[in-house]
Write a protein that holds these residues in place. Structure first.
Motif, mmCIF file in Angstrom:
data_model
loop_
_atom_site.group_PDB
_atom_site.id
_atom_site.type_symbol
_atom_site.label_atom_id
_atom_site.label_comp_id
_atom_site.label_asym_id
_atom_site.label_seq_id
_atom_site.Cartn_x
_atom_site.Cartn_y
_atom_site.Cartn_z
ATOM 1 N N ARG A 1 0.857 -1.323 -0.029
ATOM 2 C CA ARG A 1 -0.040 -0.027 0.075
ATOM 3 C C ARG A 1 1.018 1.155 -0.045
ATOM 4 O O ARG A 1 1.817 1.502 0.859
ATOM 5 C CB ARG A 1 -0.903 -0.039 1.228
ATOM 6 N N GLU A 2 0.578 2.198 -0.711
ATOM 7 C CA GLU A 2 1.393 3.411 -0.854
ATOM 8 C C GLU A 2 0.331 4.740 -0.784
ATOM 9 O O GLU A 2 -0.617 4.441 -1.172
ATOM 10 C CB GLU A 2 2.372 3.520 -2.323
ATOM 11 N N GLY A 3 1.054 5.696 -0.232
ATOM 12 C CA GLY A 3 0.169 6.933 -0.075
ATOM 13 C C GLY A 3 0.026 7.600 -1.447
ATOM 14 O O GLY A 3 1.356 7.864 -2.317
ATOM 15 N N VAL A 4 -0.979 8.207 -1.985
ATOM 16 C CA VAL A 4 -1.267 8.937 -3.191
ATOM 17 C C VAL A 4 -1.399 10.335 -2.789
ATOM 18 O O VAL A 4 -0.711 11.102 -3.817
ATOM 19 C CB VAL A 4 -2.566 8.337 -3.956
ATOM 20 N N ALA A 5 -2.321 10.920 -2.110
ATOM 21 C CA ALA A 5 -2.284 12.336 -1.926
ATOM 22 C C ALA A 5 -3.150 12.427 -0.318
ATOM 23 O O ALA A 5 -3.838 11.409 -0.113
ATOM 24 C CB ALA A 5 -3.362 12.910 -2.789
ATOM 25 N N SER A 6 -2.754 13.368 0.100
ATOM 26 C CA SER A 6 -3.151 13.665 1.638
ATOM 27 C C SER A 6 -3.498 15.153 1.595
ATOM 28 O O SER A 6 -3.037 16.089 0.954
ATOM 29 C CB SER A 6 -1.951 13.456 2.543
ATOM 30 N N ILE A 7 -4.410 15.486 2.468
ATOM 31 C CA ILE A 7 -5.060 16.855 2.629
ATOM 32 C C ILE A 7 -5.348 16.999 4.445
ATOM 33 O O ILE A 7 -5.817 16.003 4.843
ATOM 34 C CB ILE A 7 -6.100 17.077 1.853
ATOM 35 N N ASP A 8 -5.070 18.060 4.832
ATOM 36 C CA ASP A 8 -5.441 18.378 6.243
ATOM 37 C C ASP A 8 -6.460 19.404 6.127
ATOM 38 O O ASP A 8 -6.977 20.031 5.302
ATOM 39 C CB ASP A 8 -4.441 18.908 7.046
ATOM 40 N N SER A 9 -7.135 19.490 7.411
ATOM 41 C CA SER A 9 -8.428 20.262 7.634
ATOM 42 C C SER A 9 -8.105 21.757 7.562
ATOM 43 O O SER A 9 -9.135 22.528 7.311
ATOM 44 C CB SER A 9 -9.041 20.146 9.126
ATOM 45 N N ASP A 10 -6.821 22.168 7.212
ATOM 46 C CA ASP A 10 -6.551 23.210 6.924
ATOM 47 C C ASP A 10 -6.319 23.799 5.281
ATOM 48 O O ASP A 10 -5.997 24.705 4.908
ATOM 49 C CB ASP A 10 -5.527 23.813 7.710
ATOM 50 N N GLY A 11 -6.488 22.534 4.687
ATOM 51 C CA GLY A 11 -6.420 22.670 3.302
ATOM 52 C C GLY A 11 -4.947 22.382 2.775
ATOM 53 O O GLY A 11 -4.919 22.777 1.406
ATOM 54 N N ARG A 12 -4.050 22.053 3.726
ATOM 55 C CA ARG A 12 -2.681 21.719 3.160
ATOM 56 C C ARG A 12 -2.749 20.501 2.348
ATOM 57 O O ARG A 12 -3.254 19.451 2.854
ATOM 58 C CB ARG A 12 -1.656 21.715 4.067
ATOM 59 N N THR B 1 -5.921 15.323 -8.107
ATOM 60 C CA THR B 1 -6.107 16.454 -7.139
ATOM 61 C C THR B 1 -6.840 16.100 -6.251
ATOM 62 O O THR B 1 -7.979 15.699 -6.255
ATOM 63 C CB THR B 1 -6.858 17.519 -8.042
ATOM 64 N N ILE B 2 -6.495 16.243 -5.124
ATOM 65 C CA ILE B 2 -7.228 15.695 -3.716
ATOM 66 C C ILE B 2 -7.748 17.198 -3.148
ATOM 67 O O ILE B 2 -7.326 18.430 -3.522
ATOM 68 C CB ILE B 2 -6.392 15.269 -2.706
ATOM 69 N N SER B 3 -9.128 16.881 -2.760
ATOM 70 C CA SER B 3 -9.857 18.248 -2.326
ATOM 71 C C SER B 3 -10.852 17.995 -1.185
ATOM 72 O O SER B 3 -10.860 16.598 -1.196
ATOM 73 C CB SER B 3 -10.718 18.886 -3.391
ATOM 74 N N GLN B 4 -11.684 18.711 -0.421
ATOM 75 C CA GLN B 4 -12.580 18.234 0.670
ATOM 76 C C GLN B 4 -13.559 19.443 0.564
ATOM 77 O O GLN B 4 -13.288 20.633 0.307
ATOM 78 C CB GLN B 4 -11.583 18.217 1.786
ATOM 79 N N ASP B 5 -14.471 18.810 1.256
ATOM 80 C CA ASP B 5 -15.748 19.813 1.671
ATOM 81 C C ASP B 5 -15.868 19.494 3.069
ATOM 82 O O ASP B 5 -16.443 18.506 3.523
ATOM 83 C CB ASP B 5 -17.141 19.263 0.920
#
Length: 123
Positions: A45-56, A68-72
């Motif tokens: 298993r490998e990491g692809v993309a990460s995002i934190d609650s501040d948008g980094r 592209t990683i994004s969040q709501d």
């Protein structure tokens, strides 16, 4: 406990696009981070993309420029838009979550995992 539900995987032809979604339930507070990992047949298993609650955000080299990683935040949902897909992107994709600041692309940085959604890219 935080629970994760992924959706959006499926078959796609090379060059096509898919958008994965992951919704986290029972999230009490910030800060937190979420990520997408993948495991291809015969590989770790490998990491692809990460995002934190501040948008980094952060990406693995193979995803940079195509994914592209994004969040709501209001929905506690993270998305992974995958464009220009290649057969080597074929894998089970997992959503991951943890309390914490900053982005991490290693398995040890996450305490909760989804069941996975299969992405199959045909040539």
């Amino acid at each position: 406990q935080v629970q994760l539900v992924e959706s959006g995987g499926g078959p796609v032809q090379a060059g096509g696009s898919l958008r994965l979604s992951c919704t986290a339930s029972n999230v009490v507070t910030r800060p937190y981070r979420m990520a997408w990992f993948r495991r291809a047949p015969g590989k770790e298993r490998e990491g692809v993309a990460s995002i934190d609650s501040d948008g980094r955000k952060s990406y693995t080299d193979s995803a940079n420029g195509r994914f592209t990683i994004s969040q709501d935040n209001a929905k506690n949902t993270v998305y992974l838009q995958m464009n220009s897909l290649k057969p080597e992107d074929t894998a089970m994709y997992y959503c991951a979550w943890s309390y914490g600041v900053g982005t991490i692309l290693s398995i040890g940085g996450y305490s909760r995992w989804g069941q996975g959604t299969q992405v199959t890219v045909s040539s």
